[in-house]
Design a protein around this motif. Structure first.
Motif, short mmCIF file in Angstrom:
data_model
loop_
_atom_site.label_atom_id
_atom_site.label_comp_id
_atom_site.label_asym_id
_atom_site.label_seq_id
_atom_site.Cartn_x
_atom_site.Cartn_y
_atom_site.Cartn_z
N ARG A 239 0.84 -1.19 0.00
CA ARG A 239 0.00 0.00 0.00
C ARG A 239 0.88 1.25 0.00
O ARG A 239 1.95 1.27 0.60
N VAL A 240 0.41 2.30 -0.66
CA VAL A 240 1.05 3.60 -0.60
C VAL A 240 0.03 4.55 0.02
O VAL A 240 -0.93 4.98 -0.63
N ILE A 241 0.25 4.87 1.30
CA ILE A 241 -0.65 5.72 2.06
C ILE A 241 0.18 6.56 3.01
O ILE A 241 1.41 6.43 3.08
N THR A 242 -0.48 7.43 3.77
CA THR A 242 0.23 8.25 4.75
C THR A 242 0.30 7.52 6.08
O THR A 242 -0.42 6.52 6.31
N ILE A 243 1.13 8.01 7.00
CA ILE A 243 1.21 7.42 8.34
C ILE A 243 -0.14 7.54 9.05
O ILE A 243 -0.61 6.59 9.70
N GLY A 244 -0.77 8.71 8.92
CA GLY A 244 -2.08 8.90 9.54
C GLY A 244 -3.09 7.87 9.08
O GLY A 244 -3.90 7.36 9.87
N GLN A 245 -3.05 7.56 7.81
CA GLN A 245 -3.97 6.55 7.28
C GLN A 245 -3.58 5.14 7.71
O GLN A 245 -4.44 4.30 7.98
N ALA A 246 -2.28 4.90 7.82
CA ALA A 246 -1.81 3.56 8.19
C ALA A 246 -2.20 3.20 9.62
O ALA A 246 -2.49 2.03 9.93
#
Length: 466
Positions: A239-246
C-alpha cells in the motif's frame, strides 16, 4: 561516514593549490555537530571529446563536505558516504566515477561504506569488458555497464552476513564522466544537479547581459510521490498511504490521495524557486499492517523491502553531453535538499571560486535550515565539481534566476538597502555569516542581487571570523 578518493592506476586527487588542507575536521559553533571536508583536483580534465582535448584543457576541481546528524537525546553515526574514483577505459581515455550515498537503518553506515568501496570497481570491471565498435565507447555500452555493476553490487551485498540487511540500506547517486558525456545513475533520493552557464538579458532599459548559473536537475528522486514509482510499488501488493492513514487516524481515500500527490509532484517538478512540502507524505506499507513506512522506493540492501517487491536496487540511468556551459555539478544527499531547492544550492555554490568553500557554505546553510525548522538534523553531504571555471569571476555572476524562464529578477533599488554586498566578502566571511545564523537563504538571494555597499560593521565581521 567515509569519503573515498582512489584510483587503481594513479592518485585520483592531488592537493588543491590554495593553501587548503586535503582534509580537516571541525566542530560546529554550538558544538553539537561535526563537519569534515576534503578537496582535490583532477589530474586530467573532464568532458573533452577525445584524449587530445583532455591534454589541452585545464584541470577540474572537486571537493566534498559532510556534517553529522544531530539529535537532542541520542547520538547516531554519520551514515552518509561519498567517493571519487578514476580508471582507464578500453579506448585509453580516463573515466571518473563520483557518488554520494545516504545510509539508513541500524547498519546504514556500513552499507553506504560497502557500496562506496565496491561499486566503483564493479563499474570499472564492467566498462573494461566493453569492446568499442570504433575509436570510442558507445553510450549504450556505458549505460549497460553501469546497470550491470549496480546489480552485481547488490547481489554481493545481500550475501554479507556481518551487516544487518533486513531493515538497513543506502541510496546511491553517481555520475560517470567520460569522453561521451556525463552518465547519471540514481538509486534512491540523493540528487545530482548541474549549474548551467547561461546568458540572460535584464528588464532594465539598458538591457545589460548577465552571465548566471541555472540549476538543471540530472536525476529524479525515487519516492512514492512519483506516480510511476507509486504504481510500480502498488503492483507488488504493498500500500502507498500516509502514516495517519496507516494507523487509522485518517480515512483512506485512494482517489483523493492520487489527486493530491499528482498535483504535488507536478508543482515540485516545475522549475522555479519554491517547493511544496507534504506534512504527511506518502509512504510504503505492507498490505495488512502499519509497517515499514518507507519514504523511498529504491535502495541498496533493505532485504525486507526487496522481498516485499516494493524496493528495487535498479538505477535510473541517463546520459547528457558535457558542454562548455557545464560550469558546476553538485551531488548531495537529501539532508541538503530537505529545505533548499536545486536553485538555492546552485546559487550558494556558485558564490565561491573553489569548490571546498562551496561545499562548506552549502553544508552550513542546510544545517541552519534544519535547526531552524526541525527538532533534529539529518546527515548532510555534498560533492561539488567546478568545470570550465578558470577565467570566471564568481562575483561577476548574477544568481537571481528562475530555471523555467531564466529571467534575471533584480529587486528595485530602494529595496536593496541593508543587504550585504557579497563582492566585498571573503569566502570565509560568507561562511561565517551563514554559520553564525546572521545570513539565511533569503538574505543570500537578496545579497546576491544587491549593488549597495557592505553595511555590516567591520567589528562584527572580525567577531565572526574569529
Amino acid at each position: 561516514m567515509g569519503c573515498t578518493q582512489s584510483s587503481p592506476t594513479s592518485p585520483e586527487l592531488a592537493s588543491v593549490p590554495q593553501s587548503k588542507k586535503e582534509a580537516k575536521f571541525a566542530k560546529d559553533t554550538n558544538g553539537m555537530a561535526k563537519c569534515s571536508s576534503c578537496s582535490g583536483v583532477f589530474v586530467d580534465t573532464l568532458g573533452a571529446n577525445n584524449e587530445m582535448e583532455l591534454r589541452q584543457k585545464k584541470s577540474v576541481h572537486i571537493s566534498s563536505s559532510t556534517k553529522q546528524n544531530w539529535y537532542p537525546t541520542k547520538t547516531k553515526p554519520n551514515q552518509d558516504s561519498c567517493v571519487a574514483y578514476r580508471f582507464k577505459a578500453p579506448d585509453g581515455t580516463s573515466v571518473h566515477f563520483i557518488a554520494v550515498l545516504d545510509g539508513h537503518g541500524d547498519d546504514g553506515h556500513k552499507i553506504s561504506q560497502f557500496v562506496a568501496q565496491n561499486l566503483p570497481q564493479m563499474v570499472e570491471r564492467k566498462c573494461l569488458q566493453i569492446v568499442p565498435d570504433g575509436p570510442t565507447m558507445d553510450r549504450g555500452d556505458i549505460e549497460k555497464a553501469c546497470f550491470d555493476a549496480h546489480a552485481a553490487c547488490q547481489e554481493i551485498l545481500l550475501k554479507k552476513t556481518d551487516i544487518e540487511l533486513l531493515w538497513s540500506g543506502t541510496t546511491c547517486c553517481s555520475i560517470l564522466i567520460w569522453t561521451g558525456g556525463i552518465t547519471v545513475c540514481n538509486v534512491g533520493d540523493s540528487r545530482v544537479v548541474m549549474g548551467e552557464l547561461v546568458t540572460s538579458t535584464t528588464q532594465d532599459p539598458g538591457g545589460d547581459e548577465k552571465v548566471l548559473f541555472a540549476a538543471k536537475a540530472l536525476s529524479r528522486d525515487h519516492i512514492p510521490l512519483r506516480k510511476d514509482e507509486r504504481d510500480r510499488v502498488k503492483k507488488s501488493g504493498c500500500r502507498v498511504i500516509t502514516i495517519g492513514q496507516a494507523v487509522g487516524q485518517q480515512e483512506i481515500d485512494e482517489d483523493a490521495n492520487e489527486h493530491m500527490w499528482t498535483v504535488s509532484e507536478r508543482v515540485n517538478e516545475k522549475e522555479g524557486d519554491e517547493r511544496i512540502y507534504t506534512v504527511d507524505p506518502p509512504r510504503i506499507f505492507v498490505a495488512d499492517g502499519s509497517y515499514p513506512g518507507y519514504q523511498f522506493t529504491r535502495a541498496f540492501g533493505d532485504l525486507a523491502g526487496q522481498r516485499m517487491g516494493a524496493l528495487i536496487a535498479e538505477p535510473e540511468i541517463s546520459t547528457i553531453r558535457f558542454l562548455s556551459t557545464t560550469g558546476l555539478i553538485v551531488l548531495a544527499t537529501d539532508g541538503v535538499f530537505e529545505y533548499l531547492t536545486d536553485q538555492d544550492v546552485i546559487d550558494v555554490a556558485s558564490l565561491f571560486k573553489f569548490p571546498l568553500d562551496a561545499c562548506e557554505a552549502v553544508t552550513e546553510i542546510a544545517y541552519k535550515n534544519w535547526r531552524d525548522k526541525d527538532v533534529r538534523t539529518d546527515d548532510i553531504t555534498i560533492t561539488c565539481i567546478h568545470c570550465n571555471r578558470e577565467d570566471l569571476d564568481p562575483m561577476a555572476l548574477s544568481m537571481s534566476v528562475r530555471n523555467g524562464t531564466r529571467m534575471v529578477n533584480e529587486p528595485p533599488h530602494e529595496k536593496q538597502s541593508g543587504l550585504p554586498n557579497f563582492r566585498n566578502l571573503t569566502a570565509d566571511a560568507i561562511k561565517g555569516y551563514i554559520r553564525s545564523g546572521q545570513l539565511g537563504m533569503q538574505q543570500v538571494r537578496a545579497g546576491l542581487r544587491s549593488n549597495e555597499s557592505f553595511l555590516f560593521g567591520e567589528s562584527d565581521l572580525m567577531d565572526i571570523k574569529n
